[in-house]
Design a protein around this motif. Structure first.
Motif, PDB file in Angstrom:
ATOM      1  N   ARG A  87       4.959 -18.646  14.187  1.00 29.01           N
ATOM      2  CA  ARG A  87       4.901 -19.978  13.567  1.00 29.01           C
ATOM      3  C   ARG A  87       6.046 -20.860  14.036  1.00 29.01           C
ATOM      4  NH1 ARG A  87       4.134 -18.739   7.386  1.00 29.01           N
ATOM      5  NH2 ARG A  87       4.414 -16.629   8.097  1.00 29.01           N
ATOM      6  N   ARG A  88       7.241 -20.295  14.061  1.00 26.85           N
ATOM      7  CA  ARG A  88       8.391 -21.082  14.517  1.00 26.85           C
ATOM      8  C   ARG A  88       8.271 -21.382  16.000  1.00 26.85           C
ATOM      9  NH1 ARG A  88      14.359 -19.045  13.670  1.00 26.85           N
ATOM     10  NH2 ARG A  88      13.489 -18.378  11.692  1.00 26.85           N
ATOM     11  N   LEU A  89       7.727 -20.453  16.766  1.00 25.56           N
ATOM     12  CA  LEU A  89       7.500 -20.669  18.192  1.00 25.56           C
ATOM     13  C   LEU A  89       6.553 -21.855  18.406  1.00 25.56           C
ATOM     14  CD1 LEU A  89       8.216 -19.397  20.956  1.00 25.56           C
ATOM     15  CD2 LEU A  89       6.157 -18.015  20.738  1.00 25.56           C
ATOM     16  N   LEU A  90       5.475 -21.893  17.644  1.00 25.70           N
ATOM     17  CA  LEU A  90       4.540 -23.016  17.724  1.00 25.70           C
ATOM     18  C   LEU A  90       5.193 -24.329  17.297  1.00 25.70           C
ATOM     19  CD1 LEU A  90       1.303 -21.320  16.360  1.00 25.70           C
ATOM     20  CD2 LEU A  90       1.602 -22.308  18.648  1.00 25.70           C
ATOM     21  N   ALA A  91       6.061 -24.267  16.306  1.00 28.37           N
ATOM     22  CA  ALA A  91       6.738 -25.466  15.816  1.00 28.37           C
ATOM     23  C   ALA A  91       7.709 -26.049  16.845  1.00 28.37           C
ATOM     24  CB  ALA A  91       7.469 -25.157  14.512  1.00 28.37           C
ATOM     25  N   LEU A  92       8.106 -25.263  17.824  1.00 20.67           N
ATOM     26  CA  LEU A  92       9.035 -25.727  18.866  1.00 20.67           C
ATOM     27  C   LEU A  92       8.344 -26.539  19.959  1.00 20.67           C
ATOM     28  CD1 LEU A  92      11.226 -22.542  19.415  1.00 20.67           C
ATOM     29  CD2 LEU A  92      11.921 -24.679  18.316  1.00 20.67           C
ATOM     30  N   GLU A  93       7.025 -26.585  19.940  1.00 19.67           N
ATOM     31  CA  GLU A  93       6.278 -27.209  21.031  1.00 19.67           C
ATOM     32  C   GLU A  93       6.741 -28.636  21.333  1.00 19.67           C
ATOM     33  OE1 GLU A  93       1.721 -27.738  22.616  1.00 19.67           O
ATOM     34  OE2 GLU A  93       2.057 -27.139  20.541  1.00 19.67           O
ATOM     35  N   GLU A  94       6.928 -29.434  20.313  1.00 19.48           N
ATOM     36  CA  GLU A  94       7.324 -30.825  20.519  1.00 19.48           C
ATOM     37  C   GLU A  94       8.730 -30.925  21.127  1.00 19.48           C
ATOM     38  OE1 GLU A  94       7.653 -34.527  17.613  1.00 19.48           O
ATOM     39  OE2 GLU A  94       5.752 -33.438  17.419  1.00 19.48           O
ATOM     40  N   SER A  95       9.652 -30.117  20.638  1.00 20.43           N
ATOM     41  CA  SER A  95      11.022 -30.164  21.168  1.00 20.43           C
ATOM     42  C   SER A  95      11.085 -29.630  22.596  1.00 20.43           C
ATOM     43  CB  SER A  95      11.981 -29.398  20.264  1.00 20.43           C
ATOM     44  OG  SER A  95      11.683 -28.030  20.266  1.00 20.43           O
ATOM     45  N   MET A  96      10.147 -28.797  22.985  1.00 23.03           N
ATOM     46  CA  MET A  96      10.136 -28.246  24.343  1.00 23.03           C
ATOM     47  C   MET A  96       9.819 -29.320  25.390  1.00 23.03           C
ATOM     48  SD  MET A  96      11.049 -25.150  24.705  1.00 23.03           S
ATOM     49  CE  MET A  96      12.144 -24.968  23.322  1.00 23.03           C
ATOM     50  N   GLU A  97       9.204 -30.416  24.963  1.00 24.55           N
ATOM     51  CA  GLU A  97       8.932 -31.502  25.905  1.00 24.55           C
ATOM     52  C   GLU A  97      10.226 -32.118  26.427  1.00 24.55           C
ATOM     53  OE1 GLU A  97       6.298 -34.249  23.959  1.00 24.55           O
ATOM     54  OE2 GLU A  97       4.790 -32.700  23.605  1.00 24.55           O
ATOM     55  N   GLN A  98      11.306 -32.053  25.626  1.00 26.22           N
ATOM     56  CA  GLN A  98      12.601 -32.606  26.019  1.00 26.22           C
ATOM     57  C   GLN A  98      13.495 -31.569  26.693  1.00 26.22           C
ATOM     58  OE1 GLN A  98      12.758 -35.876  25.532  1.00 26.22           O
ATOM     59  NE2 GLN A  98      10.756 -35.652  24.562  1.00 26.22           N
ATOM     60  N   GLU A  99      13.035 -30.335  26.770  1.00 29.92           N
ATOM     61  CA  GLU A  99      13.836 -29.228  27.279  1.00 29.92           C
ATOM     62  C   GLU A  99      13.903 -29.241  28.801  1.00 29.92           C
ATOM     63  OE1 GLU A  99      16.370 -27.045  27.229  1.00 29.92           O
ATOM     64  OE2 GLU A  99      15.577 -26.339  25.307  1.00 29.92           O
ATOM     65  N   LEU A 100      14.947 -28.630  29.345  1.00 31.22           N
ATOM     66  CA  LEU A 100      15.071 -28.452  30.796  1.00 31.22           C
ATOM     67  C   LEU A 100      13.871 -27.657  31.308  1.00 31.22           C
ATOM     68  CD1 LEU A 100      18.824 -27.365  30.803  1.00 31.22           C
ATOM     69  CD2 LEU A 100      17.941 -29.568  31.572  1.00 31.22           C
ATOM     70  N   ASP A 101      13.388 -27.983  32.489  1.00 28.33           N
ATOM     71  CA  ASP A 101      12.207 -27.313  33.049  1.00 28.33           C
ATOM     72  C   ASP A 101      12.378 -25.801  33.116  1.00 28.33           C
ATOM     73  OD1 ASP A 101      10.921 -29.726  33.357  1.00 28.33           O
ATOM     74  OD2 ASP A 101      11.400 -29.914  35.494  1.00 28.33           O
ATOM     75  N   TRP A 102      13.548 -25.351  33.560  1.00 32.41           N
ATOM     76  CA  TRP A 102      13.766 -23.918  33.736  1.00 32.41           C
ATOM     77  C   TRP A 102      13.906 -23.190  32.410  1.00 32.41           C
ATOM     78  CZ3 TRP A 102      18.677 -21.904  32.598  1.00 32.41           C
ATOM     79  CH2 TRP A 102      19.726 -22.827  32.501  1.00 32.41           C
ATOM     80  N   VAL A 103      14.220 -23.881  31.336  1.00 35.57           N
ATOM     81  CA  VAL A 103      14.230 -23.276  30.003  1.00 35.57           C
ATOM     82  C   VAL A 103      12.809 -23.276  29.447  1.00 35.57           C
ATOM     83  CG1 VAL A 103      15.092 -23.475  27.635  1.00 35.57           C
ATOM     84  CG2 VAL A 103      16.631 -23.922  29.570  1.00 35.57           C
ATOM     85  N   ARG A 104      12.107 -24.372  29.659  1.00 33.31           N
ATOM     86  CA  ARG A 104      10.721 -24.497  29.194  1.00 33.31           C
ATOM     87  C   ARG A 104       9.843 -23.399  29.801  1.00 33.31           C
ATOM     88  NH1 ARG A 104       8.766 -29.178  31.351  1.00 33.31           N
ATOM     89  NH2 ARG A 104      10.438 -30.269  30.317  1.00 33.31           N
ATOM     90  N   ALA A 105      10.147 -22.960  30.993  1.00 35.15           N
ATOM     91  CA  ALA A 105       9.377 -21.885  31.637  1.00 35.15           C
ATOM     92  C   ALA A 105       9.379 -20.626  30.780  1.00 35.15           C
ATOM     93  CB  ALA A 105       9.935 -21.587  33.020  1.00 35.15           C
ATOM     94  N   PHE A 106      10.479 -20.345  30.115  1.00 30.98           N
ATOM     95  CA  PHE A 106      10.550 -19.163  29.262  1.00 30.98           C
ATOM     96  C   PHE A 106       9.806 -19.364  27.945  1.00 30.98           C
ATOM     97  CE2 PHE A 106      13.822 -18.432  32.335  1.00 30.98           C
ATOM     98  CZ  PHE A 106      13.633 -17.086  32.625  1.00 30.98           C
ATOM     99  N   TYR A 107       9.706 -20.596  27.505  1.00 30.74           N
ATOM    100  CA  TYR A 107       8.874 -20.901  26.335  1.00 30.74           C
ATOM    101  C   TYR A 107       7.409 -20.606  26.676  1.00 30.74           C
ATOM    102  CZ  TYR A 107       6.485 -23.616  22.733  1.00 30.74           C
ATOM    103  OH  TYR A 107       5.659 -24.020  21.718  1.00 30.74           O
ATOM    104  N   VAL A 108       6.987 -21.032  27.855  1.00 35.03           N
ATOM    105  CA  VAL A 108       5.612 -20.789  28.305  1.00 35.03           C
ATOM    106  C   VAL A 108       5.357 -19.285  28.442  1.00 35.03           C
ATOM    107  CG1 VAL A 108       3.996 -21.124  30.235  1.00 35.03           C
ATOM    108  CG2 VAL A 108       5.361 -23.052  29.398  1.00 35.03           C
ATOM    109  N   ILE A 109       6.305 -18.572  29.031  1.00 35.29           N
ATOM    110  CA  ILE A 109       6.170 -17.110  29.174  1.00 35.29           C
ATOM    111  C   ILE A 109       5.975 -16.468  27.809  1.00 35.29           C
ATOM    112  CG2 ILE A 109       7.489 -15.010  29.706  1.00 35.29           C
ATOM    113  CD1 ILE A 109       8.615 -16.562  32.155  1.00 35.29           C
TER     114      ILE A 109
END
Length: 171
Positions: free
Chosen positions: A138-160
């Motif tokens: 649930r918290r992972l899903l809630a991070l989706e909006e903030s991940m749009e502002q995240e560095l690309d190389w950090v966002r890659a681990f969110y996607v993983i």
């Protein structure tokens, strides 16, 4: 935790979410024949380095940014420390680091809550938090909006992590 095997064990066994166990490997090494035993660090997914950097790339980025700051905005002697701090932060944001920066990030992560780690200034700490078992779906899903502002190389681990949890289709 002073040795690499202990740090790696904690990252891969104590902290890593069950969906990624056996898939994510952390790597760091020092080269005994290099000056000051400098080295490199990486995070691998199924044997492929998703994120990697080394001392020489990191140092080059720090040095270049430091000289740029000293020749433009931070010219006086008193701001040298500020310039080096900004240069280190800039290099890390660019995705460059060495094994020492990797160890320091783990030390920060290991000594604070998951909530603080998710919003840490250090991108490596945020990656450790994104892969952490304490971060639920649930918290992972809630991070989706903030991940749009995240560095690309950090966002890659969110996607993983999202794909591993079955919350996002693999592309």
């Amino acid at each position: 935790m002073s040795n690499w095997s202990g740090i790696r064990n904690k990252l891969e066994n104590d902290y890593l979410c069950p969906a990624l166990r056996g898939h994510i490997q952390y790597f760091a090494t020092s080269y005994s024949k290099s000056a000051d035993h400098e080295g490199r660090a990486a995070i691998r997914m199924d044997g492929v380095e998703v994120l990697r950097s080394n001392y020489f790339t990191y140092f080059e980025n720090v040095w270049t940014k430091f000289h740029h700051l000293r020749s433009t905005t931070l010219k006086d002697c008193d701001s040298a420390k500020e310039a080096i701090n900004q240069a280190h932060a800039f290099a890390l944001e660019q995705g460059t680091f060495d094994q020492k920066v990797f160890y320091e990030a783990f030390g920060i992560f290991d000594n604070q809550s998951i909530e603080k780690s998710l919003v840490s200034e250090n991108p490596l700490v945020r990656i450790f938090a994104l892969l952490d078992r304490r971060l639920g779906k649930r918290r992972l899903l809630a991070l989706e909006e903030s991940m749009e502002q995240e560095l690309d190389w950090v966002r890659a681990f969110y996607v993983i992590r999202m794909q591993a949890e079955g919350l996002m289709e693999k592309e």
